[in-house]
Scaffold this motif. Structure first.
Motif, PDB file in Angstrom:
ATOM      1  N   PRO A 125       2.475  -7.198  39.505  1.00 34.48           N
ATOM      2  CA  PRO A 125       1.169  -7.087  38.499  1.00 34.48           C
ATOM      3  C   PRO A 125       0.128  -6.879  39.781  1.00 34.48           C
ATOM      4  CG  PRO A 125       1.956  -9.308  38.489  1.00 34.48           C
ATOM      5  CD  PRO A 125       3.151  -8.571  39.090  1.00 34.48           C
ATOM      6  N   HIS A 171      -3.100  -8.389  35.446  1.00 31.14           N
ATOM      7  CA  HIS A 171      -2.307  -7.439  34.556  1.00 31.14           C
ATOM      8  C   HIS A 171      -1.293  -6.496  35.189  1.00 31.14           C
ATOM      9  CE1 HIS A 171      -6.189  -8.903  32.448  1.00 31.14           C
ATOM     10  NE2 HIS A 171      -5.285  -8.978  31.776  1.00 31.14           N
ATOM     11  N   ASP A 172      -0.426  -5.823  34.240  1.00 26.35           N
ATOM     12  CA  ASP A 172       0.590  -4.791  34.376  1.00 26.35           C
ATOM     13  C   ASP A 172      -0.060  -3.580  35.131  1.00 26.35           C
ATOM     14  OD1 ASP A 172       2.655  -6.637  33.932  1.00 26.35           O
ATOM     15  OD2 ASP A 172       2.910  -5.877  32.117  1.00 26.35           O
TER      16      ASP A 172
END
Length: 94
Positions: free
Chosen positions: A24, A30-31
């Motif tokens: 991430p 976040h991805d």
């Protein structure tokens, strides 16, 4: 005459290695959209970019795997050359 080190084989290998880890974003957590590649990756804010823990302008090593981090293009751009390990927030509280 030396070329741009970011277009050389060692740098591309480092980018490919970091991309293969599928981590991430190290700044926001976040991805990352690893499926975005090619010319459109240069314009998409959620695309993968290779960021450096110690910015190159502050003495960081371009090809050191220990200095390489996965980041969104937007997070990498927002960070600039600041030395930070804290998440960057892009919204304000009014």
């Amino acid at each position: 005459m030396a070329g741009n080190p970011r277009t050389g084989r060692p740098y591309r290998r480092l980018c490919d290695w970091q991309r293969a880890l599928r981590l991430p974003c190290w700044l926001c957590g976040h991805d990352i959209r690893y499926d975005i590649t090619g010319p459109e990756a240069g314009k998409h804010r959620d695309a993968f970019t290779l960021d450096h823990l110690i910015p190159l302008s502050r003495g960081g090593n371009l090809l050191d795997p220990a200095n390489a981090r996965s980041a969104h293009r937007r997070c990498n751009s927002s960070r600039g050359n600041r030395l930070t390990t804290t998440p960057i927030t892009t919204s304000r509280r009014w």
